[in-house]
Write an enzyme that holds these catalytic residues in place. Structure first.
Site, short mmCIF file in Angstrom:
data_model
loop_
_atom_site.label_atom_id
_atom_site.label_comp_id
_atom_site.label_asym_id
_atom_site.label_seq_id
_atom_site.Cartn_x
_atom_site.Cartn_y
_atom_site.Cartn_z
N SER A 187 0.81 -1.22 0.00
CA SER A 187 0.00 0.00 0.00
C SER A 187 0.84 1.27 0.00
O SER A 187 1.64 1.48 -0.89
CB SER A 187 -0.96 -0.04 1.18
OG SER A 187 -1.84 1.05 1.09
N HIS A 188 0.70 2.07 1.05
CA HIS A 188 1.36 3.38 1.10
C HIS A 188 2.75 3.28 1.73
O HIS A 188 3.41 4.29 1.91
CB HIS A 188 0.50 4.33 1.91
CG HIS A 188 0.10 3.71 3.22
ND1 HIS A 188 -0.92 2.77 3.30
CD2 HIS A 188 0.61 3.81 4.45
CE1 HIS A 188 -1.01 2.36 4.55
NE2 HIS A 188 -0.10 2.97 5.27
N ASP A 202 -2.38 6.84 -3.20
CA ASP A 202 -1.22 6.18 -2.59
C ASP A 202 -0.60 5.14 -3.53
O ASP A 202 -1.01 5.00 -4.68
CB ASP A 202 -1.59 5.55 -1.24
CG ASP A 202 -2.47 4.33 -1.41
OD1 ASP A 202 -3.22 4.26 -2.39
OD2 ASP A 202 -2.41 3.42 -0.55
N ASP A 208 -0.76 1.91 -4.01
CA ASP A 208 -1.58 0.91 -4.71
C ASP A 208 -2.94 1.46 -5.15
O ASP A 208 -3.80 0.70 -5.61
CB ASP A 208 -1.77 -0.35 -3.85
CG ASP A 208 -2.56 -0.08 -2.60
OD1 ASP A 208 -2.51 1.06 -2.09
OD2 ASP A 208 -3.25 -0.99 -2.12
N ASP A 211 -5.60 2.88 -3.60
CA ASP A 211 -6.90 2.80 -2.92
C ASP A 211 -7.17 4.01 -2.01
O ASP A 211 -8.31 4.20 -1.58
CB ASP A 211 -7.08 1.47 -2.17
CG ASP A 211 -5.99 1.20 -1.17
OD1 ASP A 211 -5.05 2.02 -1.05
OD2 ASP A 211 -6.05 0.14 -0.51
N ARG A 212 -6.14 4.80 -1.73
CA ARG A 212 -6.38 5.97 -0.87
C ARG A 212 -6.54 7.24 -1.70
O ARG A 212 -6.08 7.30 -2.83
CB ARG A 212 -5.20 6.18 0.08
CG ARG A 212 -5.05 5.08 1.08
CD ARG A 212 -4.00 5.42 2.11
NE ARG A 212 -4.04 4.40 3.15
CZ ARG A 212 -3.49 4.52 4.34
NH1 ARG A 212 -2.81 5.61 4.64
NH2 ARG A 212 -3.60 3.56 5.23
N LYS A 266 -11.43 0.08 -1.02
CA LYS A 266 -11.53 1.52 -1.14
C LYS A 266 -10.89 1.92 -2.46
O LYS A 266 -10.11 1.16 -3.03
CB LYS A 266 -10.89 2.22 0.05
CG LYS A 266 -9.45 1.84 0.31
CD LYS A 266 -9.00 2.50 1.60
CE LYS A 266 -7.59 2.12 1.96
NZ LYS A 266 -7.54 1.17 3.07
C1 G1P Z 1 -4.26 1.65 8.32
C2 G1P Z 1 -5.48 2.53 8.48
C3 G1P Z 1 -6.72 1.74 8.15
C4 G1P Z 1 -6.60 1.14 6.76
C5 G1P Z 1 -5.30 0.35 6.63
C6 G1P Z 1 -5.07 -0.14 5.22
O1 G1P Z 1 -4.33 0.57 9.22
O2 G1P Z 1 -5.56 3.07 9.78
O3 G1P Z 1 -7.84 2.59 8.25
O4 G1P Z 1 -7.68 0.31 6.48
O5 G1P Z 1 -4.20 1.17 7.00
O6 G1P Z 1 -4.95 0.91 4.31
P1 G1P Z 1 -3.58 0.53 10.64
O7 G1P Z 1 -2.12 0.76 10.35
O8 G1P Z 1 -4.14 1.68 11.43
O9 G1P Z 1 -3.91 -0.80 11.21
ZN ZN Z 2 -3.30 1.55 -0.26
#
Ligand code: G1P
Ligand code: ZN
Length: 543
Positions: free
Chosen positions: A113-114, A277, A279, A281-282, A376
């Site tokens: 992801s990010h 981000d 991947d 989704d954000r 998302k």
């Molecule tokens: C974080 C975000 C959560 C999101 C997840 C994946 O998770 O807080 O809302 O779904 O990334 O993108 P966390 O690191 O808080 O468990």
């Molecule tokens: Zn992501």
């Protein structure tokens, strides 16, 4: 193709977190680490033989190599067809869309992801099920249990598959379809939003900047915004997916996308700014001189959903993760629809969406989506905003201020304490669970505490339970503090402190967010004894 069963030793640390298995690249590069996890996934999927698997990733370091390995393992495990995004590229929402459209059995997404990418940064593997959404917890726990006992994995000795040319090729019993990564997704977006109205907005001189942060969304944003909707060339910046994301942290927030924020705040800034981000989704939404919090964005989309053709029939319900501000609750109340409060993580929305109980859902962590997919979806949120802007022809700031005037404003911020010793972080949480029990009836930051608990969720559809989802302190006048530990980090522990305060009086809607939340922040830090236990007097990241 020849199937080999390779003997292996199990790893004990392959428990998927909030969103798949994320580890440092160096850990994934250990012999058999990836293979073991993938075999554990396949072993946990009864009925996958003869079926289709979707495969792609955000283009980060090791993406292409991992795809070759997974193709050979999928063939050896009896999949009949694999659909791969060209170049190994598929955004997370695009995987969700392709699984659903082509009725695939499931999909594997290669992404952290990010989190940063590159040889010294992070890699990840997520499995998505047939509804297009993340594997539910029962499945991730089954995969984890399997990974701890695995003794061998199945793999074919095949040639390297060409993933750079669109087309379908047979390798023995396996058919490999390399697909255009953008096409199905773009078609879905065109069915949900009024592309003509948005194109007319761009034609009228409306200016936008989209920061793809060197992640996977670049090709999607260029095709949809610049080619199909006529935004001027150069609207999409940092639009090539890079293996190391150009060395940046591909997370769209005020800190990591600060150049974009500066552009929007500058004298000749564009009318609208957005970022996504690694991947895809954000999303982050910006107007000239204004940042729209993800919680407000969800509420505003819900309040204006009828504008977009895909949502013209109205919303059946909305859902938000527990730490997300309660702005959308007010809209739901006004619309007379239910608002569900779920634990953090997109997987908890899946059942509600499948059962037709919710249409829109979102999280404070820059995640917004709907029943069009089971992930998302960053670009979807941006297109939704564009559709609203095209219909209303008001500035982003005007839309937000009008919304606050109607529903009140939720001042909101998240304070992260990153890189903590995991034992200290766990101790802070367990102490909080006890301490907060004594708080109801007492005063915190001049608000009286009405309730405090450790959030626990019973899924209204299948009755499954999720415990210890965050300690929350609820106060009068809708103030709230929430504490929870991150489940996505790959180094140390991160404590997240979520602060929220509701303000009805529109004369008090233009105040400084951090100042408005200062007292709550101080109270949170005292209640958790953060300075004493962690040696930190300030959070390391405020979003
Ligand atoms: C974080 C975000 C959560 C999101 C997840 C994946 O998770 O807080 O809302 O779904 O990334 O993108 P966390 O690191 O808080 O468990
Ligand atoms: Zn992501």
């Amino acid at each position: 193709m020849q199937v080999t069963i390779v003997a292996t030793q199990p790893f004990q640390d392959q428990r998927p977190g909030t969103s798949g298995l994320r580890k440092k690249v160096s850990e994934f590069l250990q012999p058999h680490y990836l293979e073991n996890f993938v075999q554990s996934i396949f072993d946990s999927l009864p009925g996958h033989e003869g079926q289709t698997l979707v495969l792609g990733g955000d283009g980060r370091f090791h993406n292409r190599e991992a795809i070759q390995t997974i193709v050979r393992m999928a063939a050896a495990n009896g999949f009949r067809r694999i659909m791969i995004g060209r170049g190994g590229i598929l955004s997370t929402p695009a995987v969700s869309c392709v699984i659903r459209k082509h009725r695939a059995f499931g999909g594997i997404i290669l992404s952290a992801s990010h989190n940063p990418g590159g040889s010294h940064a992070d890699f990840g593997v997520k499995y998505n099920v047939g509804n297009g959404g993340p594997a539910p917890e029962v499945l991730t726990e089954t995969i984890y249990a399997r990974s701890k006992a695995l003794t061998g994995f199945r793999i074919c000795s095949a040639d390297t598959v060409d993933i750079d040319r669109v087309g379908e090729t047979r390798y023995g019993d396996l058919s490999v379809a390399v697909i255009d990564p953008v096409c199905d997704y773009a078609e879905l977006m065109a069915s949900l939003f009024d592309f003509d109205a948005i194109a007319a907005l761009f034609a009228s001189g409306f200016r936008m900047r989209f920061d793809a942060m060197n992640g996977v969304t670049g090709p999607y944003a260029k095709e949809i915004l610049e080619h199909r909707l006529g935004a001027s060339p150069g609207t999409v910046i940092r639009g090539e997916p890079l293996a190391d994301f150009g060395g940046i942290h591909p997370d769209p927030n005020l800190v990591y996308a600060r150049e974009l924020v500066a552009d929007l705040n500058g004298p000749d800034g564009p009318d609208f700014g957005a970022a996504s981000d690694g991947d895809g989704d954000r999303n982050m939404i910006l107007g000239r001189q204004i940042f729209v919090t993800p919680s407000d964005s969800l509420a505003i989309l819900a309040a204006n959903a009828g504008i977009a053709p895909g949502y013209r029939d109205g919303l059946v319900g909305v859902a938000r993760s527990m730490p997300t501000s309660r702005a959308v609750d007010y809209v739901a109340r006004a619309l007379g629809i239910p608002c569900f409060e779920t634990p953090t993580g997109w997987k908890f929305f899946g059942n509600l969406l499948d059962a037709g109980k919710a249409t829109l859902c979102g999280e404070e962590s820059f995640g917004t989506g709907s029943n069009h997919a089971r992930e998302k979806d960053g670009l979807w949120a941006v297109l939704f905003w564009l559709n609203i802007l095209a219909a209303q022809r008001k500035s982003v700031e005007r839309i937000v201020r009008d919304h606050w005037r109607q529903y009140g404003r939720h001042y909101y911020a998240r304070h992260d304490y990153e890189g903590l010793d995991p034992r200290v972080a766990a101790a802070v949480m367990s102490e909080l669970r006890k301490v907060t029990l004594t708080l109801p009836g007492r005063n915190v930051a001049r608000h009286s505490v009405t309730a405090a608990d450790d959030f626990r969720y019973t899924d209204p559809i299948d009755g499954s339970e999720a415990e210890h989802q965050g300690v929350r302190i609820l106060m009068s006048e809708e103030a709230r503090i929430v504490f929870r530990l991150s489940g996505t980090g790959t180094f140390g522990a991160t404590l997240r402190v979520y602060l929220e305060r509701y303000e009805r009086d529109h004369l008090r809607h233009g105040l400084d967010v951090q100042a408005e939340l200062g007292e709550l922040a101080q109270a949170a830090s005292q209640i958790a004894r953060l300075a004493e236990r962690t040696g930190r007097s300030e959070p390391s990241l405020v979003t």
